[in-house]
Motif scaffolding. Structure first.
Motif, PDB file in Angstrom:
ATOM      1  N   LYS A 151     -17.694  14.412  -1.434  1.00  0.00           N
ATOM      2  CA  LYS A 151     -17.563  13.819  -2.776  1.00  0.00           C
ATOM      3  C   LYS A 151     -17.579  14.885  -3.882  1.00  0.00           C
ATOM      4  CE  LYS A 151     -19.485   9.368  -1.378  1.00  0.00           C
ATOM      5  NZ  LYS A 151     -19.212   9.640   0.048  1.00  0.00           N
ATOM      6  N   PRO A 152     -16.582  15.763  -3.869  1.00  0.00           N
ATOM      7  CA  PRO A 152     -16.530  16.827  -4.884  1.00  0.00           C
ATOM      8  C   PRO A 152     -16.280  16.267  -6.284  1.00  0.00           C
ATOM      9  CG  PRO A 152     -14.487  16.743  -3.643  1.00  0.00           C
ATOM     10  CD  PRO A 152     -15.425  15.799  -2.958  1.00  0.00           C
ATOM     11  N   ALA A 210     -10.953  17.854  -7.183  1.00  0.00           N
ATOM     12  CA  ALA A 210     -10.218  18.239  -5.977  1.00  0.00           C
ATOM     13  C   ALA A 210      -8.813  18.662  -6.375  1.00  0.00           C
ATOM     14  CB  ALA A 210     -10.171  17.089  -4.979  1.00  0.00           C
ATOM     15  N   ALA A 230     -13.257  21.002  -4.519  1.00  0.00           N
ATOM     16  CA  ALA A 230     -12.578  21.093  -3.226  1.00  0.00           C
ATOM     17  C   ALA A 230     -11.140  21.548  -3.449  1.00  0.00           C
ATOM     18  CB  ALA A 230     -12.595  19.741  -2.527  1.00  0.00           C
ATOM     19  N   LYS A 251      -7.953  11.143  -7.786  1.00  0.00           N
ATOM     20  CA  LYS A 251      -8.998  12.171  -7.726  1.00  0.00           C
ATOM     21  C   LYS A 251      -8.491  13.542  -7.292  1.00  0.00           C
ATOM     22  CE  LYS A 251     -12.735   8.897  -6.770  1.00  0.00           C
ATOM     23  NZ  LYS A 251     -13.843   8.541  -5.844  1.00  0.00           N
ATOM     24  N   ILE A 252      -7.212  13.655  -6.902  1.00  0.00           N
ATOM     25  CA  ILE A 252      -6.680  14.922  -6.391  1.00  0.00           C
ATOM     26  C   ILE A 252      -5.488  15.343  -7.236  1.00  0.00           C
ATOM     27  CG2 ILE A 252      -5.733  16.137  -4.405  1.00  0.00           C
ATOM     28  CD1 ILE A 252      -7.119  14.100  -2.605  1.00  0.00           C
ATOM     29  N   TYR A 280      -8.625  14.481   3.064  1.00  0.00           N
ATOM     30  CA  TYR A 280      -9.145  13.222   2.512  1.00  0.00           C
ATOM     31  C   TYR A 280     -10.506  12.882   3.133  1.00  0.00           C
ATOM     32  CZ  TYR A 280      -4.594  12.250   0.351  1.00  0.00           C
ATOM     33  OH  TYR A 280      -3.458  12.303  -0.415  1.00  0.00           O
ATOM     34  N   ILE A 327     -11.637  21.521   4.485  1.00  0.00           N
ATOM     35  CA  ILE A 327     -11.275  21.932   3.128  1.00  0.00           C
ATOM     36  C   ILE A 327     -11.179  23.451   3.137  1.00  0.00           C
ATOM     37  CG2 ILE A 327     -11.977  21.992   0.700  1.00  0.00           C
ATOM     38  CD1 ILE A 327     -13.454  19.347   1.183  1.00  0.00           C
ATOM     39  N   CYS A 352     -13.183  15.185   1.778  1.00  0.00           N
ATOM     40  CA  CYS A 352     -13.560  14.818   0.411  1.00  0.00           C
ATOM     41  C   CYS A 352     -14.473  13.591   0.405  1.00  0.00           C
ATOM     42  CB  CYS A 352     -12.317  14.562  -0.446  1.00  0.00           C
ATOM     43  SG  CYS A 352     -11.440  16.075  -0.927  1.00  0.00           S
ATOM     44  N   GLU A 353     -14.243  12.670   1.338  1.00  0.00           N
ATOM     45  CA  GLU A 353     -15.140  11.522   1.463  1.00  0.00           C
ATOM     46  C   GLU A 353     -16.532  11.977   1.896  1.00  0.00           C
ATOM     47  OE1 GLU A 353     -14.953   8.158   0.890  1.00  0.00           O
ATOM     48  OE2 GLU A 353     -13.148   8.719  -0.232  1.00  0.00           O
TER      49      GLU A 353
END
Length: 390
Positions: free
Chosen positions: A354-355, A358, A331, A373-374, A347, A318, A350-351
């Motif tokens: 867990k921001p 994103a 993120a 989520k993005i 991806y 990130i 982020c997993e």
């Protein structure tokens, strides 16, 4: 004339503190801003790079006593670091008479940490405020204006120059001034030619993981010297380190910081890039855009929010992690393209983390969801989102 966002913050701080230190690199606009504020209250301005003004402070307590009812602006305070001890006595005496608020506006061209070392005696009496070069929230919200700011950087004279050639010449002169005046003052016995080579090497490696031993080998100096010289460039607010984010997730994480030339215009000046056409064809174009976005977002961070990057040995990455005061994470992936396409590594990262939110910052104007989520967003809109975060 560009209205600077920080102006109101300085005025508000002067209402609650006896002294306010406005810290930013040379030619960033500190003096212009301070004089504008001073003109509103009939302030006394002293330029401590001017020998005549330094001579007026030969007996600083006696001199400043005559102006106890006026705001006093002290420009380039690092020229007289011993003055801090005197200011403490003057402020404490003024507190008993006039509550001591808004007595001194102090301007400096070195980092807050370095200035604090001299100003420890003013603990509890002074507020420190960072002043960045011009940022996207201070200019017209168009792609053309953002591209111009990216190419020329945020130093006012450079951004407002008549054309790109004049802008580049101003930045080259700025670089020369730092090498000939400021480096010898803060880094005695450091060859300016070595600092120039290191600064240029950092520019070529913009946004990469710091490898001090590799730089030392190229410069034929010790690793310890490279670290010390980078410290100096950071203290002069010319270079920044972005630290890695460490999380207990059972994965091998990169532990060294990334290093950036802070202002994109100075970066391009070091690489002798004059026009957008030259920049578009240069290998640094992607990392230059990344550094430009990061510097603008960092300038807008809420109080106590901290920037990081995240990278694992397996390639999850990130570009920018923001840890807010409430421990939540944002993120941010940075893309030079208009498509805002996200790679697999983002991806996965982020997993891992867990921001809470994103984003993918892209070069266009549109804002749209990429996944549930993005969100794709432009730099100005994300600055606005940061300003809403408490």
């Amino acid at each position: 004339m560009i209205q600077r966002n920080i102006s109101e913050k300085v005025k508000e701080s002067l209402k609650s503190q006896a002294a306010v230190a406005l810290i930013g690199p040379r030619q960033v606009g500190k003096t212009t801003l301070a004089i504008d504020i001073g003109n509103e209250v009939d302030a006394l301005y002293l330029d401590l790079e001017d020998s005549n003004d330094r001579n007026r402070l030969a007996n600083p307590a006696l001199f400043l006593e005559k102006f106890e009812d006026r705001l006093v602006i002290l420009d380039e305070i690092h020229r007289m670091p011993d003055l801090f001890e005197t200011l403490r006595g003057v402020i404490d005496k003024g507190r008993r008479k006039h509550k001591g608020k808004g007595r001194f506006l102090i301007l400096g061209s070195v980092s807050i940490d370095l200035l604090r070392q001299s100003g420890e005696s003013l603990a509890g009496r002074i507020s420190y405020i960072d002043m960045f070069p011009i940022v996207v929230s201070e200019i017209e919200d168009t792609r053309f204006a953002r591209e111009k700011l990216w190419l020329r950087g945020g130093f006012p004279d450079s951004y407002l120059a008549e054309d790109d050639k004049q802008s580049l010449n101003l930045r080259r002169n700025f670089i020369r001034t730092y090498l000939e005046r400021d480096v010898p003052m803060f880094g005695p016995r450091i060859p300016s030619t070595t600092i120039e080579r290191l600064w240029t090497m950092i520019a070529h490696r913009q946004g990469t993981i710091l490898n001090a031993s590799q730089l030392a080998k190229s410069l034929e100096i010790s690793t310890q010297s490279v670290t010390r010289y980078i410290d100096l460039l950071c203290d002069l607010l010319l270079v920044s380190r972005l630290q890695p984010y460490h999380a207990n997730i059972g994965k091998r994480l990169v532990k060294s910081p990334k290093v950036f030339v802070r202002d994109s215009g100075i970066l391009h000046g070091l690489l002798n890039i004059e026009t957008h056409e030259e920049l578009a064809g240069h290998p640094v174009v992607g990392s230059s855009w990344e550094g430009f976005v990061i510097e603008n977002l960092v300038s807008a961070l809420p109080w106590r929010s901290i920037p990081f990057f995240y990278r694992t040995a397996a390639g999850a990455e990130i570009d920018l992690i923001i840890e807010h005061a409430d421990q939540s994470l944002w993120a941010i992936e940075i893309k030079r393209s208009l498509s805002a396409k996200v790679g697999k590594g983002f991806y996965i990262a982020c997993e891992d983390l867990k921001p809470e939110r994103a984003f993918v910052v892209h070069a266009g104007d549109d804002r749209f969801p990429i996944t549930e989520k993005i969100e794709a967003i432009n730099i100005t809109a994300l600055v606005e989102e940061l300003s809403k975060k408490k």
